[in-house]
Design a protein around this motif. Structure first.
Motif, PDB file in Angstrom:
ATOM      1  N   MET A  94       0.578  -0.991   0.471  1.00 35.91           N
ATOM      2  CA  MET A  94       0.087   0.021   0.185  1.00 35.91           C
ATOM      3  C   MET A  94       1.182   1.888   0.311  1.00 35.91           C
ATOM      4  O   MET A  94       1.829   1.004   0.438  1.00 35.91           O
ATOM      5  CB  MET A  94      -0.637   0.478   0.713  1.00 35.91           C
ATOM      6  CG  MET A  94      -0.119   0.554   2.444  1.00 35.91           C
ATOM      7  SD  MET A  94      -1.392  -0.347   4.017  1.00 35.91           S
ATOM      8  CE  MET A  94      -2.496   0.853   3.287  1.00 35.91           C
ATOM      9  N   MET A  95       0.402   2.588  -0.186  1.00 34.95           N
ATOM     10  CA  MET A  95       1.162   3.832  -0.561  1.00 34.95           C
ATOM     11  C   MET A  95      -0.195   5.342  -0.214  1.00 34.95           C
ATOM     12  O   MET A  95      -0.158   5.637  -1.021  1.00 34.95           O
ATOM     13  CB  MET A  95       1.771   3.697  -1.907  1.00 34.95           C
ATOM     14  CG  MET A  95       3.077   4.413  -2.463  1.00 34.95           C
ATOM     15  SD  MET A  95       3.453   5.128  -3.798  1.00 34.95           S
ATOM     16  CE  MET A  95       1.763   5.340  -4.996  1.00 34.95           C
ATOM     17  N   PRO A  96       0.219   4.807   0.727  1.00 29.25           N
ATOM     18  CA  PRO A  96      -0.367   6.020   1.252  1.00 29.25           C
ATOM     19  C   PRO A  96       0.134   7.282   1.890  1.00 29.25           C
ATOM     20  O   PRO A  96       1.837   7.078   1.208  1.00 29.25           O
ATOM     21  CB  PRO A  96      -1.087   5.383   3.267  1.00 29.25           C
ATOM     22  CG  PRO A  96      -0.248   4.916   3.020  1.00 29.25           C
ATOM     23  CD  PRO A  96       0.223   3.904   2.353  1.00 29.25           C
ATOM     24  N   MET A  97      -0.428   8.550   1.256  1.00 28.74           N
ATOM     25  CA  MET A  97       0.409   9.928   0.943  1.00 28.74           C
ATOM     26  C   MET A  97       0.583  10.278   2.142  1.00 28.74           C
ATOM     27  O   MET A  97      -0.789  10.433   3.338  1.00 28.74           O
ATOM     28  CB  MET A  97       0.289  10.648   0.300  1.00 28.74           C
ATOM     29  CG  MET A  97       0.465  10.345  -0.853  1.00 28.74           C
ATOM     30  SD  MET A  97       2.758  10.214  -1.433  1.00 28.74           S
ATOM     31  CE  MET A  97       2.406   7.851  -1.124  1.00 28.74           C
ATOM     32  N   ASP A 103       0.915  13.164  13.741  1.00 27.30           N
ATOM     33  CA  ASP A 103      -0.865  13.106  13.513  1.00 27.30           C
ATOM     34  C   ASP A 103      -1.264  12.530  12.395  1.00 27.30           C
ATOM     35  O   ASP A 103      -1.722  11.871  11.985  1.00 27.30           O
ATOM     36  CB  ASP A 103      -1.345  14.749  12.428  1.00 27.30           C
ATOM     37  CG  ASP A 103      -1.165  15.540  13.729  1.00 27.30           C
ATOM     38  OD1 ASP A 103      -1.718  15.600  14.669  1.00 27.30           O
ATOM     39  OD2 ASP A 103      -0.966  17.072  13.382  1.00 27.30           O
ATOM     40  N   ASN A 104      -0.202  11.738  11.470  1.00 32.90           N
ATOM     41  CA  ASN A 104       0.416  10.696  11.258  1.00 32.90           C
ATOM     42  C   ASN A 104       0.625   9.423  11.279  1.00 32.90           C
ATOM     43  O   ASN A 104       1.182   8.507  10.498  1.00 32.90           O
ATOM     44  CB  ASN A 104       0.729  10.788   9.419  1.00 32.90           C
ATOM     45  CG  ASN A 104       0.258  12.191   8.801  1.00 32.90           C
ATOM     46  OD1 ASN A 104      -0.995  12.513   8.638  1.00 32.90           O
ATOM     47  ND2 ASN A 104       1.041  13.205   8.405  1.00 32.90           N
ATOM     48  N   LEU A 105       0.869   8.948  13.281  1.00 29.03           N
ATOM     49  CA  LEU A 105       1.044   7.763  12.864  1.00 29.03           C
ATOM     50  C   LEU A 105      -0.099   6.776  12.966  1.00 29.03           C
ATOM     51  O   LEU A 105       0.682   5.671  12.379  1.00 29.03           O
ATOM     52  CB  LEU A 105       1.344   7.498  14.668  1.00 29.03           C
ATOM     53  CG  LEU A 105       1.812   6.202  15.283  1.00 29.03           C
ATOM     54  CD1 LEU A 105       3.463   6.447  14.705  1.00 29.03           C
ATOM     55  CD2 LEU A 105       1.730   7.244  16.413  1.00 29.03           C
ATOM     56  N   ASP A 106      -0.866   6.401  12.518  1.00 26.71           N
ATOM     57  CA  ASP A 106      -1.640   6.236  12.265  1.00 26.71           C
ATOM     58  C   ASP A 106      -1.704   5.443  10.615  1.00 26.71           C
ATOM     59  O   ASP A 106      -1.501   4.104  10.473  1.00 26.71           O
ATOM     60  CB  ASP A 106      -3.051   5.847  11.955  1.00 26.71           C
ATOM     61  CG  ASP A 106      -4.101   6.320  13.335  1.00 26.71           C
ATOM     62  OD1 ASP A 106      -3.150   5.378  14.341  1.00 26.71           O
ATOM     63  OD2 ASP A 106      -5.022   6.427  13.800  1.00 26.71           O
ATOM     64  N   ALA A 107      -1.032   6.043   9.832  1.00 27.43           N
ATOM     65  CA  ALA A 107      -1.562   6.218   8.008  1.00 27.43           C
ATOM     66  C   ALA A 107       0.276   5.359   8.542  1.00 27.43           C
ATOM     67  O   ALA A 107       0.924   3.843   7.499  1.00 27.43           O
ATOM     68  CB  ALA A 107      -0.735   7.252   7.783  1.00 27.43           C
ATOM     69  N   PHE A 108       1.247   5.481   9.436  1.00 29.87           N
ATOM     70  CA  PHE A 108       2.887   5.118   9.013  1.00 29.87           C
ATOM     71  C   PHE A 108       2.621   3.731   9.488  1.00 29.87           C
ATOM     72  O   PHE A 108       3.354   2.643   9.008  1.00 29.87           O
ATOM     73  CB  PHE A 108       3.787   5.764   9.983  1.00 29.87           C
ATOM     74  CG  PHE A 108       4.732   5.128  10.587  1.00 29.87           C
ATOM     75  CD1 PHE A 108       6.082   5.416   9.771  1.00 29.87           C
ATOM     76  CD2 PHE A 108       5.263   4.235  11.532  1.00 29.87           C
ATOM     77  CE1 PHE A 108       7.603   5.001   9.895  1.00 29.87           C
ATOM     78  CE2 PHE A 108       6.178   3.590  12.255  1.00 29.87           C
ATOM     79  CZ  PHE A 108       7.377   3.952  10.621  1.00 29.87           C
ATOM     80  N   GLY A 152       7.528   9.379   3.518  1.00 28.85           N
ATOM     81  CA  GLY A 152       8.258   9.208   4.156  1.00 28.85           C
ATOM     82  C   GLY A 152       8.179   7.666   4.580  1.00 28.85           C
ATOM     83  O   GLY A 152       8.925   6.511   5.033  1.00 28.85           O
ATOM     84  N   PRO A 153       6.576   7.165   4.997  1.00 23.89           N
ATOM     85  CA  PRO A 153       6.494   6.254   5.683  1.00 23.89           C
ATOM     86  C   PRO A 153       6.588   4.905   4.593  1.00 23.89           C
ATOM     87  O   PRO A 153       7.012   4.115   4.911  1.00 23.89           O
ATOM     88  CB  PRO A 153       4.924   6.079   5.856  1.00 23.89           C
ATOM     89  CG  PRO A 153       4.629   7.954   6.437  1.00 23.89           C
ATOM     90  CD  PRO A 153       5.142   7.934   5.121  1.00 23.89           C
ATOM     91  N   TYR A 154       6.080   5.263   3.665  1.00 26.79           N
ATOM     92  CA  TYR A 154       6.463   4.497   2.008  1.00 26.79           C
ATOM     93  C   TYR A 154       7.542   4.246   2.165  1.00 26.79           C
ATOM     94  O   TYR A 154       8.204   3.063   1.807  1.00 26.79           O
ATOM     95  CB  TYR A 154       5.142   4.942   0.537  1.00 26.79           C
ATOM     96  CG  TYR A 154       5.824   3.829  -0.401  1.00 26.79           C
ATOM     97  CD1 TYR A 154       4.931   3.110  -0.102  1.00 26.79           C
ATOM     98  CD2 TYR A 154       6.532   4.306  -1.428  1.00 26.79           C
ATOM     99  CE1 TYR A 154       5.219   2.571  -1.352  1.00 26.79           C
ATOM    100  CE2 TYR A 154       6.445   3.579  -2.531  1.00 26.79           C
ATOM    101  CZ  TYR A 154       5.656   2.325  -2.734  1.00 26.79           C
ATOM    102  OH  TYR A 154       5.761   1.650  -3.400  1.00 26.79           O
TER     103      TYR A 154
END
Length: 246
Positions: A94-97, A103-108, A152-154
């Motif tokens: 998966m590739m969420p931006m 604030d984006n810890l869930d996406a990470f 970053g997460p991706y």
């Protein structure tokens, strides 16, 4: 037609995009295919039908690559269906931006679970099951070299996956099993196009010297090289298939 002497491959994330292209290319090379998918059963069955139209057998297996029980069941089902597993290609991802922000810890957490934990589990199960001559391939990304904002997460998940590939290759010493990664540049898939404007897509296409977006079949061809006889001496490598993107 397919028979019990066919080799067999598991391709995760094979219901669409690059995973589907890999499944079909390996079927053309004579592999029976286990089509792993997460949620879109209809698309997975389309891939199964396309493989069968090429003269090979195929089954679809649903599961979450981040869950050990699902990954074990995937391999069990493949072995029950075809009697063997010779090749494993981990294409699920998966590739969420998301910017690097608390604030984006869930996406990470989500992308790490699928892309990194999932790679760890799929590669680990492959290492446990494959016999002499087996091939393992993980799908990474060439965007690692670009460090674009929002990736970053991706990038973190895929950079980790590449290192797992190199370590596992060493852990397979003496077993005749190769472990490699293919790192695509921008490829024309639903995952890539999602959320991008035509102007953004055109700009990304111009980044590579070949000045175009890649095709899923071009990534599948690289995987076929690594899993076929011509790739037997390639091990612990990341093959960047990107038109010179990075």
């Amino acid at each position: 037609m397919s028979n019990n002497t066919n080799k067999a491959a598991i391709v995760t994330g094979a219901s669409r995009g690059i995973g589907r292209a890999i499944a079909l290319r390996l079927a053309r090379d004579g592999f029976d295919i286990t089509v792993h998918y997460v949620g879109n059963e209809a698309k997975a069955q389309d891939t199964v039908a396309a493989v069968e139209a090429l003269g090979c057998r195929a089954i679809a297996v649903q599961g979450d690559v981040a869950q050990p029980a699902d990954v074990a069941r995937l391999f069990d089902t493949a072995q029950d269906a075809f009697g063997r597993v010779d090749v494993v290609v981990n294409s699920a991802g998966m590739m969420p931006m998301a910017a690097i922000s608390p604030d984006n810890l869930d996406a990470f957490d989500k992308v790490i679970a699928t892309n990194l934990r999932g790679t760890f589990l799929v590669l680990g199960e492959a290492a446990r099951r494959l016999q002499e001559g087996g091939r393992i391939v993980a799908i990474s990304t060439s965007v690692i070299a670009k460090s674009f904002p929002g990736y970053g997460p991706y990038i973190a998940s895929k950079a980790g996956a590449e290192e797992l590939v190199r370590v596992l290759a060493n852990e397979m010493r003496g077993r005749g099993i190769t472990v490699n990664a293919v790192a695509p540049g921008p490829v024309g898939t639903e995952l890539f196009f999602n959320g991008k404007t035509a102007q953004q897509i055109e700009g990304i296409a111009k980044l590579a010297p070949l000045e175009r977006i890649g095709e899923p079949d071009e990534i599948a061809n690289a995987v076929a090289f690594l899993t076929g006889p011509d790739g037997a001496w390639v091990n612990a490598q990341v093959l960047r298939v990107n038109g010179g993107f990075a």
